[in-house]
Each structure stands twice: as C-alpha cells, then as structure tokens.
Write an enzyme that holds these catalytic residues in place. Structure first.
Site, PDB file in Angstrom:
ATOM      1  NE  ARG A  52      -2.536   1.468   3.312  1.00 29.67           N
ATOM      2  CZ  ARG A  52      -2.506   0.831   4.479  1.00 29.67           C
ATOM      3  NH1 ARG A  52      -3.079  -0.357   4.607  1.00 29.67           N
ATOM      4  NH2 ARG A  52      -1.907   1.365   5.523  1.00 29.67           N
ATOM      5  CE1 TYR A 104     -12.344  16.426 -14.977  1.00 30.05           C
ATOM      6  CE2 TYR A 104     -11.533  16.060 -12.753  1.00 30.05           C
ATOM      7  CZ  TYR A 104     -12.273  15.646 -13.852  1.00 30.05           C
ATOM      8  OH  TYR A 104     -12.941  14.455 -13.805  1.00 30.05           O
ATOM      9  CG  ASP A 177      -4.400  19.518 -13.737  1.00 35.40           C
ATOM     10  OD1 ASP A 177      -3.769  18.912 -14.630  1.00 35.40           O
ATOM     11  OD2 ASP A 177      -5.570  19.228 -13.433  1.00 35.40           O
ATOM     12  CE  LYS A 202      -8.463  12.918 -18.128  1.00 34.20           C
ATOM     13  NZ  LYS A 202      -9.621  12.106 -17.980  1.00 34.20           N
TER      14      LYS A 202
HETATM   15  C1  LIG Z   1      -7.145  18.558 -16.365  1.00 36.14           C
HETATM   16  C2  LIG Z   1      -7.603  17.395 -15.543  1.00 36.14           C
HETATM   17  N1  LIG Z   1      -7.171  17.287 -14.284  1.00 36.14           N
HETATM   18  C3  LIG Z   1      -7.558  16.257 -13.501  1.00 36.14           C
HETATM   19  C4  LIG Z   1      -8.430  15.285 -13.953  1.00 36.14           C
HETATM   20  C5  LIG Z   1      -8.834  14.161 -13.050  1.00 36.14           C
HETATM   21  O1  LIG Z   1      -8.180  12.999 -13.440  1.00 36.14           O
HETATM   22  P1  LIG Z   1      -8.742  11.505 -13.251  1.00 36.14           P
HETATM   23  O2  LIG Z   1      -9.975  11.377 -14.078  1.00 36.14           O
HETATM   24  O3  LIG Z   1      -7.601  10.656 -13.687  1.00 36.14           O
HETATM   25  O4  LIG Z   1      -9.053  11.351 -11.784  1.00 36.14           O
HETATM   26  C6  LIG Z   1      -8.908  15.360 -15.254  1.00 36.14           C
HETATM   27  C7  LIG Z   1      -9.839  14.336 -15.768  1.00 36.14           C
HETATM   28  O5  LIG Z   1     -10.561  14.546 -16.714  1.00 36.14           O
HETATM   29  C8  LIG Z   1      -8.493  16.444 -16.070  1.00 36.14           C
HETATM   30  O6  LIG Z   1      -8.921  16.582 -17.338  1.00 36.14           O
END
Ligand SMILES: Cc1ncc(COP(=O)(O)O)c(C=O)c1O
Length: 384
Positions: A52, A104, A177, A202
């Site tokens: 873990r 997001y 991000d 992604k």
């Molecule tokens: C820019 C961005 N940040 C974070 C996330 C969250 O990622 P996850 O879906 O892998 O949890 C996404 C998902 O669409 C995203 O597009």
C-alpha cells in the site's frame, strides 16, 4: 542512460534505458506481491514492507516522469483526482488556498464542497489574470496556489513563472495541473512550480485504458514525505497492471503529443473559418487571448485540446456531436482516438462552460479525416 544527456523523448522511449539485470529483458515485469519478506535481523533490507506504500512496478514510471518533468521525485496515484486532492489534504484546516475559477470541474466541485467543509479557505479566481491571483493571496495564510494551464474547457493560459514568484514571496507552494500541456510542451518546475500534477489517465498513458494520476515534486523534502504518506495511508496507489500500462504508454508520449498538436493546430485554423462555427478556443491561434503567454510557456505545440463554439447554440452543438462518425462521443482526453464532448452537459448546473461549446480531444488519426467528419456533422446539424 544516466551518463549521457539524452533528450526527454529518448528517455521516455526507453523508459530510462532499464534492462533487467538477471534476464536482460528490455521490458520490466509486473510485481504482483502485496507484501515483502522481513529479514532475519527484523529489518527490511529491500526497503519494501507492504504494497500500500509502493510497488517495484511503479519505479520506472515514477523515475521516468520525474526526469521528463525535471523534478526530484514522482509518485503515481490511483487517479488524477487522488493525486490532486493529496496536495490539498497535505494542508491543515484553516489554511488558505487560491485556485482557478476555470479548472477541471470535478476538482473544482471537491474544493467547493469537501475541502471547504473540511476547513480549507478556498478562493476561486480568474487565474489567467496574474493580478487577480496577487490580490487573492494572503501572505502567511495562503499555503497553496493552484493552476491548471491550459485550463479545461476554454484553454485559458496562466503565467506560471509570475505566479510562482507571487507564491514564493507569500510563503505558499505552487501546484500546477499540467495534464493538458504534458512535459512535452511545458515543464512547470522550470518556471518555479513546486508540484506538478497529472491525470495520467490522459496523455501520459494515452490509450484510454487506465485511470491513473501522478505528482512530481521539485524537491524531495518534508512536504514531499507528507504526500507520500497520504498515498500510503489512504491507499490511493495505482494498481500494478495499471502502473505497467502507464509506463508502456509513456514510451510513445512524445510522438503522440507532437502528432496531436500538429493536427489540433490545423483543425483550429480550419474551423476558425468555418461558416457554422462562432469561435474556436485554442492557445495556438494568434487571436486567442492567451496566445502570447502560451507561446512563451509551451514549446513545440499548443496541445491536442481545443473547443469550438457552434453557431445555433446548445441545440446545434449537441446535434453536431450526434452526427459525427470518426470522432467518438465520450468524456476524457489525451487518448490516441479523438473524442468530442458537449462539455456543459457533463459539468451540469452552475458550470461556467458555454452551452454552445464542443470540447475536442485530438488523437492520432489522419487529420483530414477528422476535419471532414466534423465538417459534415456541423453542416448536417445546421440543416436540421
Ligand atoms: C485537467 C484534468 N485534471 C484532472 C483530472 C482528473 O483525473 P482523473 O480522471 O484521472 O481522476 C482530469 C480528468 O478529466 C483532467 O482533465
């Protein structure tokens, strides 16, 4: 591959040049073990205790990602959300954070609900305006400034270097991000960021077949140890098979992203002149408000993500998405297959997303096929 200064694309293609010392295999095995044997002297000479906390299958993906981002260390997580939320959970109730208004949507919702109820003081600002961030920062109280650049789904661009300077002066960390930019286009740590976050679901993985997240730290310090502990305590680790798939996907990160950028640029330019399109949002277009900053911060392309605002409003946008064949109607982004999404439908009530907006994630298909398919969909939707 450590003794030579290989380009990031070479490091990625060969997963840092790893060769199994025993079998000489060029691809690592998947370590399925959930626990590790203790030594007779009661120690753990392998450094591993229980899975873990970590797993040898993570090692290559984490080392490769840290190298690509120019960071000290990386951690892979069970999702982008678990990676992002760890950065906020590492703070204390009462701490102040500055985050973007456009970001997001799921992270925005978590910040407005759970994080706020837990006691974080969250200020949502127009993060493409450095002045707005400066005004929101409270020196001493602000512990984290968060950026997403380019930001979902309108691709606004923030000035990482300027915000890093503001954060540093106020005693706050800067987290970015960088899911959409990827290390191929932007390395936020070079601009002063302390943490880089990815939804590895992604582009890093790139094949729409795992959910994964990652953090990269500029320094391996006490704060980094806290993030590592949060992953181990909450168990937000990546599965072994997913970690292996992530590393496999990252080997082709550079050619995939470079291809997608070329196609997205070409599609943005063509759709900007399309009779059924009101506006194209893409940092690579000279008329886009964030273009100059993007050109400074993004090297080699402006990402594979763009949005088109369809003439005729929400009805025409949804009708267009309904009439595509090659583009796939699905949420997510950064995969080899191109996706189209009426973004306001998934974000729901309260979204700042315009209702006439279609979000496009450009994959690696032939660009002309993508243009023709969306062109015919726009025309058919317009004609009823
Ligand atoms: C820019 C961005 N940040 C974070 C996330 C969250 O990622 P996850 O879906 O892998 O949890 C996404 C998902 O669409 C995203 O597009």
């Amino acid at each position: 591959m450590k003794d030579k200064n290989f380009a990031p694309a070479s490091l990625a293609a060969q997963a840092m040049g790893w060769i199994d010392p025993v079998t000489k295999a060029v691809v690592p095995p998947i370590h399925m073990a959930s626990t590790y044997q203790r030594d007779e002297d009661n120690g753990y000479s392998s450094g591993r205790i229980y899975a873990r906390a970590d797993n040898p299958t993570f090692d290559q993906a984490e080392a490769t990602l840290a190298a690509l981002e120019g960071g000290a260390k990386a951690l892979v997580f069970s999702s982008g959300m678990s990676a992002a939320t760890a950065c906020f959970l590492a703070l204390s109730p009462g701490d102040h954070v500055v985050v973007p208004k456009v970001m997001y949507w799921s992270l925005r919702n978590w910040l407005a609900t759970f994080a706020t109820q837990w006691g974080l003081k969250v200020d949502f600002v127009e993060a493409e305006k450095t002045d707005a961030i400066a005004a929101a920062i409270r020196p001493g109280a602000t512990k984290l400034v968060w950026l997403e650049t380019p930001a979902n789904p309108t691709w606004t661009v923030s000035d990482i270097a300027a915000v890093a300077e503001l954060a540093r002066k106020a005693g706050a960390l800067l987290g970015v991000d960088s899911t959409v930019a990827t290390p191929v286009l932007t390395r936020p740590i070079e601009f002063g960021a302390d943490l880089v976050m990815h939804s590895a679901t992604k582009y890093l993985n790139g094949h729409s077949d795992i959910i994964a997240g990652a953090l990269v730290g500029a320094r391996e310090d006490a704060h980094w140890a806290k993030l590592r502990a949060i992953r181990a305590q909450l168990g937000t680790i990546l599965g072994q098979t997913e970690a292996w798939l992530l590393m496999r996907g990252m080997r082709t990160l550079y050619p995939r992203v470079q291809w997608a950028c070329r196609s997205a640029q070409s599609l943005a330019e063509k759709f900007a002149n399309h009779p059924m399109v009101a506006e194209v949002l893409y940092p690579g277009l000279p008329g886009f408000s964030g273009h100059a900053m993007a050109a400074k911060q993004m090297k080699g392309g402006f990402s594979g993500m763009l949005s088109v605002r369809v003439k005729g409003g929400e009805r025409a946008a949804i009708a267009t998405a309904a009439r595509v064949g090659l583009w796939k109607r699905a949420t997510s982004l950064g995969g080899v297959e191109s996706l189209i999404e009426h973004r306001a439908s998934i974000e729901g009530p309260g979204t700042p997303c315009p209702t006439d907006l279609l979000r496009l994630s450009v994959g690696v298909e032939e660009c002309n096929d993508l243009f023709d398919d969306l062109d015919q969909a726009l025309r058919r939707a317009h004609n009823g």
